[in-house]
Design an enzyme around this catalytic site. Structure first.
Site, PDB file in Angstrom:
ATOM      1  CB  ALA A  12      -0.954  -0.176   1.318  1.00 41.60           C
ATOM      2  N   GLY A  13       1.452   1.327  -1.057  1.00 43.49           N
ATOM      3  CA  GLY A  13       2.275   2.866  -1.489  1.00 43.49           C
ATOM      4  C   GLY A  13       1.535   3.396  -2.156  1.00 43.49           C
ATOM      5  NE  ARG A  35       8.140  -3.495   4.132  1.00 41.64           N
ATOM      6  CZ  ARG A  35       8.521  -4.630   3.527  1.00 41.64           C
ATOM      7  NH1 ARG A  35       8.931  -5.565   3.700  1.00 41.64           N
ATOM      8  NH2 ARG A  35       9.318  -3.828   2.468  1.00 41.64           N
ATOM      9  CG  ASN A  98       8.143   1.423 -12.296  1.00 40.16           C
ATOM     10  OD1 ASN A  98       7.178   2.319 -13.189  1.00 40.16           O
ATOM     11  ND2 ASN A  98       8.826   2.664 -11.039  1.00 40.16           N
ATOM     12  CB  ALA A 122      -0.054   8.094  -7.091  1.00 35.67           C
ATOM     13  CE  LYS A 175       6.193   3.917 -16.543  1.00 36.51           C
ATOM     14  NZ  LYS A 175       6.265   3.006 -15.031  1.00 36.51           N
ATOM     15  CG  ASN A 193      10.036  12.953 -14.397  1.00 36.85           C
ATOM     16  OD1 ASN A 193      10.553  12.408 -13.428  1.00 36.85           O
ATOM     17  ND2 ASN A 193       8.837  12.011 -13.870  1.00 36.85           N
ATOM     18  CG  ASN A 240       5.263  13.124 -12.198  1.00 32.79           C
ATOM     19  OD1 ASN A 240       4.247  13.688 -12.063  1.00 32.79           O
ATOM     20  ND2 ASN A 240       5.306  11.909 -12.347  1.00 32.79           N
TER      21      ASN A 240
HETATM   22  O1  KPL Z   1       6.935   6.018 -13.724  1.00 27.58           O
HETATM   23  C1  KPL Z   1       7.791   6.873 -13.822  1.00 27.58           C
HETATM   24  C2  KPL Z   1       8.603   6.870 -12.517  1.00 27.58           C
HETATM   25  O2  KPL Z   1       9.136   7.775 -11.688  1.00 27.58           O
HETATM   26  O3  KPL Z   1       9.145   6.262 -11.951  1.00 27.58           O
HETATM   27  C3  KPL Z   1       8.373   7.980 -14.398  1.00 27.58           C
HETATM   28  C4  KPL Z   1       6.968   7.620 -16.188  1.00 27.58           C
HETATM   29  C5  KPL Z   1       9.093   8.454 -15.010  1.00 27.58           C
HETATM   30  C6  KPL Z   1       7.140   9.169 -13.990  1.00 27.58           C
HETATM   31  O4  KPL Z   1       7.762   9.643 -13.053  1.00 27.58           O
END
Ligand code: KPL
Length: 294
Positions: A12-13, A35, A98, A122, A175, A193, A240
């Site tokens: 739950a991040g 946690r 990711n 988020a 990605k 970014n 971001n």
């Molecule tokens: O997925 C991302 C991350 O920060 O891990 C991006 C696409 C770079 C957006 O911040």
């Protein structure tokens, strides 16, 4: 299914909380696995800020329970632990993490594995507080067994944008290319970014990273304009702070091994040269070492 479907959010991040929030609001029975301080905060409430302003009571626990569908949203280096806890506990597991390799780890322990890539944005503002920063889309595809259509139905009912694709592996690598270019540079330079495209010297390095990744994708049989893709995402997410930068700022381990590490590993396997990615890998490892030991 006659009874209410049970959905579990393992990790739950920020993204996990956002997904769980939408799914619970749609009437599903949701349990969040977290946690430490995050768990303590979530046991009081989950607060969403940004595009939404709301607080809800949730069922937050320390360990996995039985569920119909589990979303795995932990950091890639915790996927093995997640897989072990989820063995025999969930019909379907869907990863929206990711990096490369998470699906294969989950495949060892769960029968139905769905690969996922999300562009929903988020950030964790504080323990129990998540800022919903941008609407996106989640791509899903069956990795092992069946489950993508069930997961897609849940997300659709939750009002989220979702698409089931034939080749989820390609989406995962695309990605990874975005993350391999934006994340190390933003973490090393400690910038948002957008600076990747704004500062010419940095953009030159970004282009080199992306071009190497494009060659790796080509050797895998995938055609991709990596430079344009990275430019588009860095511009769209200009304000971001990348997940890797946030990890570094919090003094945490990063996902460099599952991102750049996997690209370099694949490049070696296919005989592609990736010197700039190798340099990024070493530099972020070095940064991690200095942060984790201080
Ligand atoms: O997925 C991302 C991350 O920060 O891990 C991006 C696409 C770079 C957006 O911040």
């Amino acid at each position: 299914m006659g009874r209410k479907m049970k959905v579990q959010i393992f990790g739950a991040g920020a993204i996990g909380c956002l997904f769980g929030y939408f799914i619970q609001k749609a009437g599903f029975d949701v349990v969040f696995v977290a946690r430490g301080k995050q768990l303590e905060a979530l046991q009081k409430e989950l607060r969403i800020t940004g595009l939404i302003d709301d607080s809800i009571s949730i069922d937050a626990r320390r360990y996995a329970c039985k569920a119909d569908v589990t979303f795995v949203t932990v950091k890639s280096y915790d996927t093995q632990t997640a897989a072990e806890q989820l063995a025999g506990k969930t019909e379907v597991v869907c990863t929206v993490q990711n990096g490369i390799g998470n699906e294969d780890i989950l495949t060892e322990k769960v029968d139905n594995v769905v690969g996922g890539v999300t562009s929903y944005a988020a950030n964790l503002v504080d323990y129990g507080v998540v800022c919903y920063a941008g609407e996106g889309i989640t791509y899903l595809g069956d990795w092992k067994g069946e489950g993508a259509s069930v997961v897609a139905e849940i997300l659709k009912k939750a009002g989220m944008n979702v698409e089931v694709v034939e080749d989820i592996e390609r989406k995962k690598w695309e990605k990874a290319v975005i993350n391999a270019t934006i994340n190390p540079l933003t973490a090393l330079l400690r910038v948002e970014n957008g600076k990747i495209v704004e500062i010419e010297d940095v953009w030159n390095v970004a282009e080199s990273i992306a071009k190497e990744c494009e060659e790796v994708m080509k050797a895998m049989g995938y055609k991709l304009n990596a430079v344009e893709l990275v430019r588009e995402v860095a511009t769209k997410t200009a304000r971001n702070r990348s997940s890797m930068l946030q990890d570094i700022e919090r003094g945490r381990r990063t996902e460099i091994e599952a991102i750049t590490g996997e690209i370099v590993r694949k490049a070696k396997e296919l005989g592609v040269e990736t010197p700039v990615n190798e340099l990024m890998l070493r530099l972020v490892r070095g940064l991690e070492c200095s942060i984790l030991s201080s």
